[in-house]
Design a protein around this motif. Structure first.
Motif, mmCIF file in Angstrom:
data_model
loop_
_atom_site.group_PDB
_atom_site.id
_atom_site.type_symbol
_atom_site.label_atom_id
_atom_site.label_comp_id
_atom_site.label_asym_id
_atom_site.label_seq_id
_atom_site.Cartn_x
_atom_site.Cartn_y
_atom_site.Cartn_z
ATOM 1 N N GLN A 221 12.583 1.973 -10.684
ATOM 2 C CA GLN A 221 12.388 0.655 -10.604
ATOM 3 C C GLN A 221 11.068 0.393 -11.669
ATOM 4 N N ASP A 222 10.128 1.417 -11.400
ATOM 5 C CA ASP A 222 9.083 1.235 -12.262
ATOM 6 C C ASP A 222 9.526 1.692 -13.890
ATOM 7 N N GLY A 223 10.362 2.477 -13.794
ATOM 8 C CA GLY A 223 10.951 2.945 -15.190
ATOM 9 C C GLY A 223 11.607 1.673 -15.990
ATOM 10 N N GLN B 171 12.513 8.678 -19.734
ATOM 11 C CA GLN B 171 12.014 8.558 -18.536
ATOM 12 C C GLN B 171 13.096 8.203 -17.524
ATOM 13 N N SER C 78 9.009 2.459 -21.566
ATOM 14 C CA SER C 78 8.544 3.613 -21.811
ATOM 15 C C SER C 78 9.564 4.653 -22.581
ATOM 16 N N THR D 287 18.123 -3.766 -13.685
ATOM 17 C CA THR D 287 17.065 -3.982 -12.803
ATOM 18 C C THR D 287 17.018 -4.734 -11.611
ATOM 19 N N ASN E 188 11.301 -1.194 -14.816
ATOM 20 C CA ASN E 188 10.062 -2.165 -15.388
ATOM 21 C C ASN E 188 9.507 -2.112 -16.554
ATOM 22 N N GLN E 189 9.271 -0.570 -16.725
ATOM 23 C CA GLN E 189 8.665 -0.193 -17.887
ATOM 24 C C GLN E 189 9.629 0.168 -18.995
ATOM 25 N N SER E 190 10.660 -0.282 -19.108
ATOM 26 C CA SER E 190 11.718 0.113 -19.959
ATOM 27 C C SER E 190 11.380 0.442 -21.329
ATOM 28 N N LYS F 113 12.215 3.927 -6.472
ATOM 29 C CA LYS F 113 10.766 3.173 -6.963
ATOM 30 C C LYS F 113 10.283 3.499 -8.308
ATOM 31 N N GLN F 114 10.629 4.881 -8.673
ATOM 32 C CA GLN F 114 10.250 5.280 -9.877
ATOM 33 C C GLN F 114 11.084 4.767 -11.032
ATOM 34 N N LYS G 108 16.838 -3.067 -7.815
ATOM 35 C CA LYS G 108 16.226 -3.863 -6.862
ATOM 36 C C LYS G 108 16.808 -3.920 -5.701
#
Length: 784
Positions: free
Chosen positions: A263-265, A275, A271, A468, A267-269, A260-261, A472
């Motif tokens: 995935q969040d990462g 990360q 960042s 991504t 999504n927040q590529s 999930k992290q 997923k």
């Protein structure tokens, strides 16, 4: 010569003087009268016993004995009629009493009313002897009463023999009944032996089946041990599996969180790649832990698979052992049932033998008092009681065997179910192991991919869209894996709990099988003792049957005959072998009465014939001695000849030697004459008184009638010093025994007596002259 002429002149003067001749002739018959008349009177007194009147009264009413009529009184009367002992007068009691009172009968013999009845009380608790009443009229004649007492004893013996014959016939009849009873008892003992044989076979089968059961329980116990070990290993593997699945579940949850992290990462590529690198590093770490968990799961499932296989093998052995045990318990149950049936037959046979012996004992109390029969009764009762207890024990044992067989069948069904479950468990464990292997391979591949992902992090940006989309999809799969890991952890916990319960169940099964093994072993030992006991019972019952058959055969061999009954009734008879047999009383008393007659005859001679004077006035002292001695010697010769001839030819006395009898009789008479001549010559009438005293002592101490040992001790002192002792003994020798050496010895002692007293007579004549004798005689006349 002068002495002989003086004797001849004195003899001629006596023969010419009737007053002297007649007394001399009378004196010659004195020994004949004593010996002849006395011996004639007592020659054979028992020869005229049939003239002695005796009253016989029979009041017996008879009795029943063992189904037969016993008439002991009538039997006695028949015995008396055939006996010539007395003049039997069979009269009533009143006639007998009257005859005794007026001296018509010397005695009476009375048979009471209950004579036969009392004779039948032999086997009663308090037997009463049959009585014969004997009433002698002793005041009328004492000796007749004594003779009658002896005769009554003989009658008693004969009647007792008749009664004993009746007893004997009854005893032989009982022996026949005993023989039949022993034969029946032998058949019963044979049936006991057959039943004991069957029981012995059943005990043998029981022992064999129990040995099979013991062996099966031993194998079952041995099979439970690896089962216990496999379940223990299974429990250990389940614990490890529980730990690995828990770790796997944790790792998957962490991986899901990291995903999930990620995935969040992603999504927040924007960042930054820093990360992303950190997240990937965490993913690699989680995957590594996942690989370690899956590896532990593979190892645990491998051990679980081995334990499950051991459980399958153990349950298979358990099932095989329980099947064998079930067959053994079935055979045990059948053998015990057969044993119980055989024991029931043995019990019936033993009870029949015991009841038969009890009835036999009740029918014959005398037999029941026999120690051997009492032992037989006690032994038969003990056998019957022991067989009854044995039957009850075998019935209980058969019931226990049935219960054991039912339990064995249930246990076998449980073992079959256990075997099926263990096989299913082994299949599930195999599938679990395969899944764990696949999971381990997947985690390895995941780790390799994450490593490659880390290496291609630099290219992440380029493939961000693809990543991504892939992450997923990976997140979805990882969520499913996390859920599966949680379920796997829960399954591992359930498996651990199940294997713990299985381990406890296997432990209890092992304890139960150990108890069954111990019990079956003890049962096998008990069956061995039962087999030995059955062997002893079979041997003892065979021996009992053999002994009873032998007893029946021996008792049946006893046959009742008249001779055997008579022998049983009178087993002892007297055979009389007399030494130096004396035919009658006269012959026995002849020495005594001859000695008495010759002694009295010699004494009477001194009353008739002068002992001192001579018809020749100028005769010298010695001539007078010779004349008197020859005169008395001639009288001795004549008296002895007449007495001997009377007893030999008048009474018919039989002697061993007639010449020696004449000679000994003459020597006896001469010795007595010399003794009496000396005493009367010296002392005159006082001398005759002394002779009478000597005669009295001789009559009581010479052992001519009763034996010497029966007279008083102080009287026995005179026996060897008196001459009649030797005359009686010598005459017994020459008449009855023929012991001539003893006779010559006695004759010599009598001769010594005669010579000594003849010398005493000579001493008197040599010291006294005829003038002195005449003066002394005249002086006595004047004094008177």
């Amino acid at each position: 010569m002068k002495s002989l002429s003086v004797f001849i002149k004195d003899l001629g003067a006596a023969l010419r003087n009737p007053k002297l001749l007649i007394p001399i002739i009378v004196v010659l018959f004195i020994p004949v009268m004593y010996s002849g008349l006395f011996l004639k009177a007592f020659w054979d007194p028992y020869g005229k016993m049939n003239e002695l009147p005796v009253a016989v009264v029979n009041q017996d009413k008879g009795a029943n004995y063992e189904g037969k009529k016993l008439t002991a009184g009538s039997d006695m009367i028949e015995v008396l009629k055939e006996t010539d002992g007395f003049q039997w007068n069979f009269v009533s009691r009143e006639e007998a009493d009257a005859g005794l009172k007026n001296n018509k009968y010397y005695m009476s013999i009375i048979v009471p009313e209950d004579f036969s009845e009392k004779a039948t009380t032999l086997l009663d608790k308090n037997p009463q002897p049959a009585k014969i009443i004997y009433e002698p009229n002793e005041g009328y004649n004492f000796l007749a009463g004594q003779i009658g007492g002896t005769a009554v004893k003989e009658i008693k013996a004969k009647v007792s023999a008749k009664i004993t014959e009746a007893y004997t016939e009854s005893v032989f009849d009982k022996i026949t009944e005993i023989s039949s009873g022993l034969g029946d008892a032998g058949e019963g003992a044979g049936k006991i032996a057959d039943g004991a044989g069957k029981l012995d076979d059943g005990a043998l089968k029981l022992k064999e089946n129990l040995l099979v059961l013991t062996d099966g329980t031993g194998k079952l116990k041995d099979g439970v041990e690896p089962l216990t070990k496999g379940v223990t290993d299974l429990n250990t593997g389940a614990a490890a599996l529980e730990s690995g699945t828990s770790t796997l579940a944790g790792g998957l949850q962490q991986l899901s969180a990291a995903q999930k992290q990620l995935q969040d990462g992603l999504n927040q590529s924007s960042s930054g790649s820093k990360q992303l690198s950190t997240g990937l590093q965490q993913a690699v770490t989680g995957t590594t832990k996942l690989q370690e968990g899956t590896k532990a799961a593979v190892d645990g499932t491998s051990k679980l698979q081995a334990g499950a296989q051991s459980l399958v093998d153990g349950s298979s052995k358990l099932q095989a052992g329980l099947n064998s045990s079930t067959e053994g318990s079935a055979q045990l149950e059948a053998g015990l049932k057969a044993s119980a049936e055989g024991s029931a037959k043995v019990t019936e046979g033993a009870k029949a033998v015991s009841d038969g012996l009890q009835q036999l004992a009740q029918s014959n109390p005398q037999l029941a008092e026999n120690p051997a029969v009492q032992k037989l009764l006690a032994a038969s009762k003990a056998v019957a009681d022991g067989n009854a207890q044995l039957q009850q024990s075998q019935q209980q044992l058969a019931q226990g065997a049935s219960a054991l067989h039912s339990g064995q069948e249930q246990l076998a069904q449980g073992a079959a179910q256990l075997n099926a479950g263990s096989q299913q468990l082994a299949g599930g464990v195999s599938q679990l192991h395969d899944g764990a292997k696949q999971l381990n391979a997947g985690s390895t591949q995941l780790l390799q991919g994450q490593q490659k992902l880390a290496q291609g992090a630099s290219a992440l940006a380029a493939g961000g869209d693809k990543l991504t989309a892939g992450m997923k999809q990976f997140g979805e799969k990882l969520s499913e894996a996390a859920a599966g890991g949680s379920k796997l952890a829960d399954g591992g916990k359930a498996l651990g709990a199940g294997t713990s319960k299985l381990l406890n169940g296997v432990g209890e099964l092992g304890n139960g099988i150990s108890a069954v093994a111990d019990g079956s072993k003890k049962l096998a030992d008990g069956a061995g003792e039962l087999k030995n006991g059955m062997a002893d019972l079979k041997s003892g019952s065979n021996e009992l049957a053999t002994k009873l058959d032998d007893a029946a055969e021996k008792t049946s061999a006893v046959s009742k005959t008249d001779a055997m009954v008579q022998m049983f009734a009178e087993p002892v008879v007297i055979e009389d072998h007399a030494i130096n047999k004396v035919p009658n009383y006269g012959t026995g008393f002849a020495p005594y009465f001859l000695s008495l007659g010759l002694f009295v005859g010699a004494l009477i001679c001194t009353l008739v014939i002068p002992t001192r004077e001579s018809e020749v006035a100028e005769a010298t002292r010695f001539n007078r001695f010779i004349s008197r001695t020859l005169t008395f010697s001639m009288m001795s010769l004549l008296q002895s000849l007449m007495a001997a001839m009377i007893v030999l030819y008048g009474l018919g006395l039989e002697v061993q030697s007639v010449p020696l009898f004449y000679l000994f009789t003459f020597i006896t008479s001469l010795a007595y004459m010399m003794i009496i001549q000396a005493l009367v010559t010296w002392l005159a009438n006082p001398g005759r008184f002394i002779v009478i005293v000597i005669l009295i002592f001789q009559l009581t101490t010479s052992a001519g009638t009763f034996p010497l040992e029966l007279i008083p001790d102080w009287m026995q002192f005179f026996n060897p010093i008196l001459p009649m002792t030797y005359s009686v003994a010598g005459l017994k020798a020459v008449i009855s025994t023929g012991d001539y050496s003893a006779m010559w010895g006695d004759m010599g002692r009598l001769a010594i007596y005669g010579v000594i007293f003849m010398l005493l007579t000579l001493a008197y004549f040599m010291t006294r002259s005829q003038d002195n004798e005449m003066a002394l005689k005249n002086e006595k006349v004047l004094t008177v």
